[in-house]
Design an enzyme around this catalytic site. Sequence first.
Site, PDB file in Angstrom:
ATOM      1  CB  SER A 144      -1.046  -0.079   1.291  1.00  0.00           C
ATOM      2  OG  SER A 144      -1.573   1.436   1.478  1.00  0.00           O
ATOM      3  CE1 TYR A 157      -4.686  -2.176   4.850  1.00  0.00           C
ATOM      4  CE2 TYR A 157      -3.834   0.088   4.413  1.00  0.00           C
ATOM      5  CZ  TYR A 157      -4.337  -1.136   3.743  1.00  0.00           C
ATOM      6  OH  TYR A 157      -4.242  -1.336   2.593  1.00  0.00           O
TER       7      TYR A 157
END
Length: 271
Positions: A144, A157
């Site tokens: 990401s 995350y």
Amino acid sequence: MNHGFYAGRVVVVTGAGAGIGRELAKLLGQAGAAVALVDVDGERLAETGKMVRQIGGEALELVADAADVVRMREVSDDVAGRLGGADVLINNAGRLFYGGVTESEPSDFDVVMRANFGATVATTKAFLPQVVKSPTGRIANLSSAYGLIGLGGAAPYTAAKFAVRGFSESLRSELRGQPNVAVSCVYPGGVRTGIAWSALAAAGVDAERAARRFDSVVARTDPGAAARVILNGVARGRSRVLIGPDAILADIAARIAGGQYEKLIRLVVRG
């Protein structure tokens, strides 16, 4: 995209029930690949498989939790037995999470690490023996933009996506002596999928508000466009594949500003 590379190859896509995974599956079907689709949601997985077949592609649906080590070994055996083994593995499965260090419990970190990093490790371990036998093996792991930079409010995350990045770079180093295999780490920014609304959240965090903000502010890239960039980068064996202007900004900021990248990003975003 590079249709020629994927024609006749066996490609495994995890998280294929929706979003980027579904778009990857459709493009691969159009390109003539045999696509092994993996997702924990059997209903959505069946919908993706139907879409692939409607455009003339070959699809094998395998319901599985990509973080389940035993189940993923069974899935890899199925792919070997029914399709002859994987040439390309795309580790797309994962879950978004809202919450920083202050709000998140250690158990939140465990859950998010399993859904993102654990799934990448389990699936890679299951399919690596097949991929390395391919004359043009490819492994792509989705990290990401949060695997490039760490900003407040998404600590579990971010930690998981940094772990995916480190795992990918370590695996690439280990496979240096095998020129037939390339490892790509993919860094999507905000992509317009349903990921914002299926996200996990720490206790006390307004998940609905966070999802609305993600959709209105963060999600800038079309999932079909993201899938095309991913497949082109994987076909070329690129080590890093950046998706969207926000991922490009994060990469540039981390490279040129070092430990001061947060200040640079906030300055650019505020304009």
